[in-house]
Structures are given as structure tokens and as C-alpha cells.
Enzyme design. Structure first.
Site, short mmCIF file in Angstrom:
data_model
loop_
_atom_site.label_atom_id
_atom_site.label_comp_id
_atom_site.label_asym_id
_atom_site.label_seq_id
_atom_site.Cartn_x
_atom_site.Cartn_y
_atom_site.Cartn_z
N TYR A 23 -9.64 4.13 15.50
CA TYR A 23 -8.70 4.49 14.44
C TYR A 23 -8.56 6.01 14.31
O TYR A 23 -7.44 6.54 14.26
CB TYR A 23 -9.18 3.88 13.11
CG TYR A 23 -8.25 4.12 11.95
CD1 TYR A 23 -7.08 3.37 11.80
CD2 TYR A 23 -8.54 5.06 10.97
CE1 TYR A 23 -6.23 3.56 10.73
CE2 TYR A 23 -7.70 5.27 9.89
CZ TYR A 23 -6.54 4.52 9.76
OH TYR A 23 -5.70 4.72 8.70
N ARG A 44 5.90 -6.92 9.13
CA ARG A 44 5.66 -8.13 9.93
C ARG A 44 5.77 -9.34 9.02
O ARG A 44 6.14 -10.43 9.44
CB ARG A 44 4.29 -8.06 10.58
CG ARG A 44 4.20 -6.98 11.65
CD ARG A 44 2.78 -6.78 12.14
NE ARG A 44 2.36 -7.87 13.01
CZ ARG A 44 1.14 -7.97 13.52
NH1 ARG A 44 0.24 -7.06 13.24
NH2 ARG A 44 0.82 -8.99 14.29
N GLY A 83 0.79 -1.23 0.00
CA GLY A 83 0.00 0.00 0.00
C GLY A 83 0.82 1.27 0.00
O GLY A 83 1.81 1.40 -0.71
N ILE A 84 0.40 2.21 0.85
CA ILE A 84 1.04 3.53 0.89
C ILE A 84 2.49 3.42 1.32
O ILE A 84 3.37 4.09 0.76
CB ILE A 84 0.22 4.46 1.82
CG1 ILE A 84 -1.12 4.82 1.16
CG2 ILE A 84 1.01 5.72 2.15
CD1 ILE A 84 -2.10 5.54 2.07
#
Length: 239
Positions: A145, A39, A18-19
């Protein structure tokens, strides 16, 4: 305008997809020495991938030591690793809340604290914290979040006051809806609904976020600190 940038040693957390992956690619393209934590999985070709668990200081310390040995002291740190446990407040468990806070906010704390040692010694450093438009805009089902992401603003601003005189900057990049594996999984109707609320009328690309991050880390951005840079197509204006 060309961005002038001295080659630096850069560490990006969560750089295996992703980003984070796009940020690593952009730093590599600009000629920097790049390491990513993951990870599982790997960062882009040309980067060094090290294993690290964001909730474990010893694991983060070991990852930094590995990077320092291979590439030299970390001069730019990008705290990007994060998790979600989305659910409405009434259904959110203590673990849903604390796991997200400990990974997203606690992880940034542990990583930046470890990075700051070398930055203070060098009297140079760039800290970039990856937040989210929902940090200030809010989002139903994301109390945990959005709290973890809005907290990064206070973190960066306090860090700026502590370390600003030592040649160290701390800034926040707040992406909006970005085309990633996560957004691709959303139903078509939901995607169309989201796009209606974005003035730009489209999702952003991870590369667009990466350009903002590399610019903040560049020599050109030496006098910018404590800022929140939205990369959200106008979605969060005024928040």
C-alpha cells in the site's frame, strides 16, 4: 478568503464511501457537475454514479464516455479509489502485492491517461491524486500500500513536467488518519496509540480532506503543480 471556482465537470473514483464520498459532496456544494465511479453503491445525491473497475482500461473508458455524454468533458479528475491487503512482508503473497499496485497505482494511471485526452484538447485540467501519509512515512504491514501511494508523487511530478505548459496541474493530497468506517473498526487502545503520535491529537475528518482537494481544483490553485499537500494533523512532518 473565498475560493473562486468556475463550475467544472468533475470525476472522482471510488466516490461511494469515505473520503471519495466527502470529496464528491464538497464539489457538489461548490456548484460543480460531479460524477463518481463505484464498483457498488452510489455517490451522494446530485452526483452521477458510473460503474468502473480500476484494473480494466475498457471499463474506465466506458465510464468516461458515460460521464462525457451526460455532463461534458471531464475537467477535474480525482484518483481516489484504492484497496489494502495489509500483512507483513514475509507473509505477503505476490497477489497481495500486485493487486494493490494494479488497483491503486495502475488505476490512477488508467484514469488519468483517459482524462488527459479531453484536458489536452481544452488546454485545461486538474489532476488530484489521493495518496496517504504512509506513502512517505511508512507503515509496518503495508509495503504494498505505501509503495502504491508514494509512487503517486513521482507520477504527479512527471505529469506536471509533461503537461504543465498546457494549463494542466497535477497534485497529490496525502491524508493521515481520517475518521471513516475503516478507522472506526480499530480497537480503542490502538486508536488512542495512533492519536498519541498525531500532533493535532485527533483524527481528521473526510470533509477536511475534501476542502484541500476542491481548493487544488479551483482557479486559485492554477500555479500549484507537482505538490504534495498533507492533511494529517502534522503526523508526517518532514517526510
Amino acid at each position: 478568503m473565498t475560493t473562486t471556482s468556475t463550475p467544472r465537470t468533475v470525476l472522482i473514483t471510488g466516490g461511494n464511501r469515505g473520503i471519495g464520498y466527502a470529496i464528491a459532496e464538497e464539489f457538489l456544494a461548490q456548484g460543480h457537475r460531479v460524477a463518481v465511479t463505484a464498483r457498488s453503491g452510489e455517490g451522494p445525491a446530485g452526483s452521477l454514479t458510473v460503474r468502473a473497475e480500476m484494473t480494466d482500461s475498457a471499463s474506465i473508458d466506458a465510464a468516461f464516455t458515460e460521464v462525457e455524454t451526460a455532463l461534458g468533458p471531464v475537467e477535474v479528475v480525482v484518483a481516489n479509489a484504492g484497496i489494502t491487503r495489509d500483512t507483513l512482508l514475509m507473509r505477503m503473497s505476490e497477489d497481495d502485492f500486485t493487486d494493490v499496485i494494479d488497483t491503486n497505482l495502475g488505476g490512477a494511471f488508467r484514469v488519468v491517461k483517459r482524462a488527459s485526452k479531453g484536458m489536452l484538447k481544452a488546454r485545461f485540467g486538474r489532476v488530484v491524486l489521493i495518496s496517504s501519509v504512509v506513502g512517505l512515512y511508512g507503515s509496518a504491514g503495508q509495503v504494498n500500500y505505501s509503495a502504491s501511494k508514494s509512487a503517486l508523487v513521482g507520477f504527479a511530478r512527471s505529469l506536471t513536467r509533461e503537461l504543465g505548459a498546457r494549463g494542466i496541474t497535477a497534485n497529490v493530497v496525502a491524508p493521515g488518519f481520517i475518521e471513516t468506517d475503516m478507522t472506526a473498526e480499530l480497537p480503542e487502545a490502538q486508536q488512542a496509540e495512533y492519536k498519541k503520535n498525531i500532533p493535532a491529537g485527533r483524527y481528521g475528518s473526510a470533509a477536511e480532506v475534501a476542502k484541500a482537494v476542491t481548493w487544488l481544483a479551483s482557479d486559485d490553485a492554477a500555479y500549484i503543480s507537482g505538490a504534495v499537500i498533507p492533511v494529517d494533523g502534522g503526523l508526517g512532518m518532514g517526510h
